[in-house]
Design an enzyme around this catalytic site. Sequence first.
Site, PDB file in Angstrom:
ATOM      1  CD  GLU A 159      -2.953   1.158   2.273  1.00 16.07           C
ATOM      2  OE1 GLU A 159      -3.653   2.170   2.462  1.00 16.07           O
ATOM      3  OE2 GLU A 159      -3.138   0.083   2.870  1.00 16.07           O
ATOM      4  CE  LYS A 197      -9.122   0.308   6.141  1.00 14.89           C
ATOM      5  NZ  LYS A 197      -8.841  -0.641   7.212  1.00 14.89           N
TER       6      LYS A 197
END
Length: 405
Positions: free
Chosen positions: A210, A226
């Site tokens: 990420e 997410k």
Amino acid sequence: MVHGSGAVDHSPQPPFGPPPGAPAGCGARHDVLSVFRWHRGDPGDPAELLAGFLSGNGLPVRNLGRTGDKNQTIGDGAICGAALYVSADAGCVMAGGMLGAPTPVPGIPDVYAVVYGHSTKYHDFAVGDSWSLGPWRDSWSPTDHAHAVEQVRHAIARGDVYQVNVVGHASAAYTGDPGPALRRVAALPGARYGGILTGDGWAMATASPETLVEVRAGRIITRPIKGTRPATGDGRRELLASTKERAEHVMIVDLERNDLARLPGTGPVRVDELFAVRRWAGLWQAESVVSAPLDGDVGLAGLLRAVCPGGSVTGAPKLAALAEIAALEPVGRGVSMGALGWLGHDHLDLGLSIRTVAVDGHRVHAWAGGGITIDSDPAAEVAEAAAKAGPLRAALRGQPPTAVS
């Protein structure tokens, strides 16, 4: 060595592998030129102290949109760039949030920067003594974890927060050389920021997929993740169809848009990609891309204050979520949920230090968690955290990345 608000030295540390985010063209040809450290509780503004240190070493941190002088030298080698690490605690200080429980690895600084020069030789990451890993000891039981999820749901129902990320910690004793195990972690599939950072008696390895923040070619980018499911056909279909996961994801995308929009020097913020499903080890994860042009001067200190700690590992509103985290998590986040990456002369690229482990000479430490919304199922959240921790534990034991232990 200079002591005070941050410590600086020029003593190289033995590396276990290339640092996270280092340019691929450099290979392993790095020599340590200078090191900066700041610990929770030290005086001074960590963002400004870090920026001052890096600026003093010739890196363009006062205006990240400016291309630096790649030929500037310090000591014997041309400066390649710097490895940067900012812990969740340091990010909390920068954001003005409430600090939680202390770190279980207090020997690791909360802000750490290493300026590297190019070397004429490659480092040999030799294998030492055999590695032996003991049983894992969790910081909370599945029941305690589920209770924390329920507490967040109650806070959401009261209107205190919209979403909170809760994280658990586990550790295991080890003997022998941790280098090969850390390199296996850093090499996990999908590790965009795979690498190892070392210090005096400690090391951290990340397999983070990420992007917390990237500045390159006049544009600032964040890629929040997410939503998680097993990397199967059914798992992918379930993730794409989940209204709960999509709502949680969009909430964090909005938070990240706001973080960039309130940063002076940026232009209009846009969502370039929304809820794209990508693979990390044995999991599908949903990722979006949010970006903005640099229309003015953007400095490193202001940028860190705007984006740290990352929204996808805190929640919304960020400061209210940090207060909930401080009340719920029994063990500090240590090296996890912070920022870890590289500052070069023409770019900044920091990953979120999820899927990250640390060794302190005696124990190996790992963290995993997830975002909680009003629709979260406690048992499912406990299972998701275990799924995220599984590839890390498997890699440390030398098992295939799909194994869960």
